[in-house]
Write a protein that holds these residues in place. Structure first.
Motif, PDB file in Angstrom:
ATOM      1  N   ARG A 111       0.879  -1.082   0.073  1.00 39.97           N
ATOM      2  CA  ARG A 111       0.025  -0.149  -0.161  1.00 39.97           C
ATOM      3  C   ARG A 111       0.837   1.339   0.081  1.00 39.97           C
ATOM      4  O   ARG A 111       0.572   2.048   0.611  1.00 39.97           O
ATOM      5  CB  ARG A 111      -1.006   0.041   1.277  1.00 39.97           C
ATOM      6  N   ASP A 112       2.125   1.142  -0.830  1.00 40.72           N
ATOM      7  CA  ASP A 112       3.103   2.332  -0.981  1.00 40.72           C
ATOM      8  C   ASP A 112       2.427   3.198  -2.146  1.00 40.72           C
ATOM      9  O   ASP A 112       2.669   2.845  -3.371  1.00 40.72           O
ATOM     10  CB  ASP A 112       4.216   1.792  -0.909  1.00 40.72           C
ATOM     11  N   ARG A 113       2.231   4.306  -2.015  1.00 40.93           N
ATOM     12  CA  ARG A 113       1.530   5.158  -3.057  1.00 40.93           C
ATOM     13  C   ARG A 113       2.664   5.698  -3.841  1.00 40.93           C
ATOM     14  O   ARG A 113       2.452   5.853  -5.053  1.00 40.93           O
ATOM     15  CB  ARG A 113       0.733   6.282  -2.404  1.00 40.93           C
ATOM     16  N   GLU A 114       3.922   6.002  -3.384  1.00 40.49           N
ATOM     17  CA  GLU A 114       4.999   6.512  -4.016  1.00 40.49           C
ATOM     18  C   GLU A 114       5.645   5.441  -4.857  1.00 40.49           C
ATOM     19  O   GLU A 114       5.925   5.766  -6.006  1.00 40.49           O
ATOM     20  CB  GLU A 114       6.005   6.880  -3.118  1.00 40.49           C
ATOM     21  N   LEU A 115       5.652   4.181  -4.425  1.00 41.17           N
ATOM     22  CA  LEU A 115       5.939   3.038  -5.352  1.00 41.17           C
ATOM     23  C   LEU A 115       5.076   2.940  -6.526  1.00 41.17           C
ATOM     24  O   LEU A 115       5.289   2.684  -7.726  1.00 41.17           O
ATOM     25  CB  LEU A 115       6.377   1.805  -4.615  1.00 41.17           C
ATOM     26  N   LEU A 116       3.764   2.983  -6.186  1.00 39.94           N
ATOM     27  CA  LEU A 116       2.621   2.732  -7.319  1.00 39.94           C
ATOM     28  C   LEU A 116       2.793   3.882  -8.249  1.00 39.94           C
ATOM     29  O   LEU A 116       2.685   3.588  -9.389  1.00 39.94           O
ATOM     30  CB  LEU A 116       1.404   2.860  -6.640  1.00 39.94           C
ATOM     31  N   LEU A 117       3.311   5.035  -7.931  1.00 39.17           N
ATOM     32  CA  LEU A 117       3.437   6.071  -8.922  1.00 39.17           C
ATOM     33  C   LEU A 117       4.554   5.993  -9.528  1.00 39.17           C
ATOM     34  O   LEU A 117       4.588   6.292 -10.941  1.00 39.17           O
ATOM     35  CB  LEU A 117       3.238   7.567  -7.985  1.00 39.17           C
ATOM     36  N   GLU A 118       5.625   5.527  -9.066  1.00 39.91           N
ATOM     37  CA  GLU A 118       6.837   5.413  -9.561  1.00 39.91           C
ATOM     38  C   GLU A 118       6.749   4.207 -10.829  1.00 39.91           C
ATOM     39  O   GLU A 118       7.970   4.116 -11.717  1.00 39.91           O
ATOM     40  CB  GLU A 118       7.893   5.101  -8.714  1.00 39.91           C
ATOM     41  N   SER A 119       6.065   3.376 -10.476  1.00 38.89           N
ATOM     42  CA  SER A 119       5.778   1.971 -11.503  1.00 38.89           C
ATOM     43  C   SER A 119       5.232   2.670 -12.698  1.00 38.89           C
ATOM     44  O   SER A 119       5.421   1.987 -13.819  1.00 38.89           O
ATOM     45  CB  SER A 119       4.878   1.088 -10.744  1.00 38.89           C
ATOM     46  N   GLY A 120       4.571   3.600 -12.743  1.00 35.02           N
ATOM     47  CA  GLY A 120       4.023   4.033 -14.075  1.00 35.02           C
ATOM     48  C   GLY A 120       2.602   3.519 -14.399  1.00 35.02           C
ATOM     49  O   GLY A 120       1.937   4.077 -15.457  1.00 35.02           O
ATOM     50  N   TYR A 121       2.175   2.767 -13.717  1.00 36.99           N
ATOM     51  CA  TYR A 121       0.900   2.167 -13.885  1.00 36.99           C
ATOM     52  C   TYR A 121      -0.308   3.030 -13.641  1.00 36.99           C
ATOM     53  O   TYR A 121      -1.306   2.779 -14.404  1.00 36.99           O
ATOM     54  CB  TYR A 121       0.705   0.834 -13.142  1.00 36.99           C
TER      55      TYR A 121
END
Length: 601
Positions: A242-252
């Protein structure tokens, strides 16, 4: 999404039911059903092992496509919404085709990769995901290593023929190659929206340089394609933690937002077609009620109206008849189309056969096996795509010609008419397997040369016996003659082997093109038959509606003058109120349609 269109269509459906018009009601309900399920097909293409299946899995947050290192997708996999996870084989490469046997979850990978399970042309997987709930369909296609020369290029291009969005997948390990750009250029002509996905940015630190280089290559090729950097592992870690920064960094999240926006665009175009249906239906209801209202007035205008509707009934009856002008035009034009597209295919196949023969004659023998197959596969794919464009152009011309003969009542029909010619796409795959002449080893060639040299020695020895020459004189002559004849035998054997190799290759090319011709001819004939049936059914249904409207209007004009003045006054008030309601609906659906039609530049 499309709620305003559905609202006005529901009101029009109620009006059709009030006026006892089941034919019009059925047309509106069909439009509402299509509006309720606005499918948006997103086709995921790319070369082998670039991360296509991983991209689909990351988008959905579930492992639905095989991603093992030693396997690859072998058939199209359609992923769409369902109440529970389930998989079925499909009889055809289309999400709307008949569903075959169910595939247990442990066997999904083996079916999709062609390593076992029931044989299938395609696979459909359903699962409950919010992204898919509105009608979005993700299509994972086999890899196209070699671009248009790939044996799987036809599968990908068939999917693109009915796609709304193409997601072209490459990775950050290297810049886009010539084959990938060539495929993208062809795909962009088939699909209205192309999005690029650069995967595995977590593995390659130089991904920003690769992204910039890919953008330059696409611009140089005249392709307007947005490239999105993506990382599936970061997506999965972000979802798990549930890491928002990782999700944004993934590009998805950016890719998801783009697909949602394209889905809304597709739904909007479907809303325009549905609104066009509603406009046509409410127009007929207004005409019918107007005729009833004028029939209550015993004046010259009502008499003229009665005559006008009588003529309209005659015209509608003519449109319904088998000998009507539009039916004749449809029959004649479809006969012409059938002949023209068959001739087009024949000319293209013959031209490719001559081109292949020239290439076989000029190509070095050592390169025949390696180079001819990919080249022939690419040229065949290009040929069939060009042929399909001819079929689609002919279909549009026939539809326009029939609509012109049908008259003004066909305007809204033609606007929303889906000819369905794209669903066949390029012909199904036909593999080219060069037969090749039976290989001749160097030992065999040496034996041939030895036989030639032995013959030279025997001839020289016989000449020495006849002429009485001494052995020291005969020996040098024997060596020279044996060497010459051995060389000649070697060259003759080489030429014979080359002729046999090229003859076998020519036969293999002819057999391959014959299979392509048979398959393409069948698909083309099926497409022409579908087109003729769709046009005939569509325009016949409209002719029946027009006849019903005209006939009921004539009957109301003939009977409405009966009854006393009080009853007629009550009826006038009822019809005036109904006309006001219908005209309000007419204005409403007109505004909805105008808002969805493209604005002219």
């Amino acid at each position: 999404m499309g709620a305003d269109v559905d609202h006005v269509l529901a009101a029009i459906a109620r009006a059709a039911a009030r006026h006892d018009r089941p034919d019009l009601l059925e047309r509106v309900e069909l439009a509402r059903a299509r509006l309720a399920d606005p499918a948006c097909r997103v086709v995921v293409c790319g070369e082998f092992k670039k991360g296509k299946s991983s991209l689909v899995n990351a988008l959905l947050g579930a492992r639905v496509c095989a991603t093992d290192a030693d396997v690859a997708t072998a058939i199209p996999t359609y992923v769409r919404h369902g109440e529970r996870l389930e998989a079925h084989v499909l009889q055809e490469e289309s999400p709307g085709s008949a569903r075959g046997s169910a595939v247990p979850a442990p066997e999904v990978d083996t079916v999709a990769t062609g390593h076992g399970g029931p044989a299938a042309r395609a696979l459909e997987i359903r699962l409950p995901r919010e992204l898919l709930a509105g009608g979005l369909v993700l299509v994972d296609t086999p890899g196209i290593s070699g671009g248009l020369a790939s044996s799987h290029a036809g599968v990908a291009l068939r999917a693109l023929a009915v796609a709304d969005v193409l997601v072209f997948v490459t990775d950050a390990s290297a810049e886009l190659g010539a084959a990938e750009i060539e495929f993208l250029a062809q795909a962009a002509a088939l699909c209205p929206v192309v999005v690029g996905a650069v995967t595995r940015i977590d593995l390659y630190p130089q991904w920003r340089r690769i992204l910039a280089a890919d953008t330059e290559h696409l611009t140089a090729a005249g392709l307007d394609v947005d490239l999105l950097p993506l990382s599936a592992p970061l997506r999965h870690h972000g979802l798990r933690d549930r890491d928002r920064e990782l999700l944004l960094e993934s590009g998805y999240p950016q890719l998801t937002a783009r697909l949602v926006a394209e889905h809304e665009r597709v739904s909007g175009s479907g809303g325009a077609a549905a609104a066009a249906v509603g406009a046509g239906v409410v127009g007929q209801l207004v005409a019918e009620v107007t005729a009833q209202r004028r029939a209550l007035d015993a004046d010259a205008a009502s008499q003229e109206q009665r005559q006008a509707w009588a003529r309209a009934r005659e015209q509608a009856a003519d449109l319904r008849s088998a000998g009507s002008r539009w039916q004749q035009v449809l029959f004649d034009r479809m006969a012409d189309v059938g002949a023209e597209v068959e001739l087009d295919l024949t000319v293209r196949i013959r031209s490719l056969r001559r081109e292949a023969a020239e290439r076989v004659a000029q190509m070095p023998p050592a390169r025949l096996a390696a180079d001819l197959g990919p080249w022939l596969q690419q040229r065949t794919t290009e040929l069939l795509l060009d042929h399909q464009s001819v079929v689609r152009a002919q279909a549009d011309q026939v539809a326009d010609a029939v609509a012109e003969q049908f008259g003004s009542a066909a305007r809204d029909l033609r606007r929303g008419l889906d000819l369905g010619t794209d669903e066949s796409g390029p012909v199904r795959d036909v593999a080219f397997a060069p037969a090749g002449a039976q290989s001749v080893s160097r030992l065999d060639m040496g034996l041939v040369a030895l036989r030639g040299g032995s013959a030279g020695a025997m001839i020289t020895h016989a000449a020495g016996l006849v002429l009485g020459l001494a052995f020291p004189v005969v020996l040098p002559a024997a060596l020279v003659l044996s060497t010459v004849l051995a060389g000649k035998s070697w060259q003759s054997a080489q030429k014979a082997q080359l002729r046999a190799l090229r003859a076998d290759t020519d036969r293999a090319v002819a057999a391959y093109l014959e299979e392509v011709d048979i398959a393409a001819r069948k698909d083309t004939r099926d497409a022409v038959r579908r087109l003729q049936r769709r046009l005939r059914e569509t325009f016949s249904a409209r002719a029946a509606e027009l006849f019903t409207t005209a006939n009921r209007s004539v009957e109301s004009l003939s009977t409405s003058l009966t009854g006393d003045d009080e009853a007629r006054a009550v009826r006038r008030a009822e019809l005036d109120a109904e006309l006001d309601a219908l005209r309000s609906l007419q204005r409403e659906v007109g505004a909805v349609l105008a808002a969805r039609l493209p604005v002219a530049a």
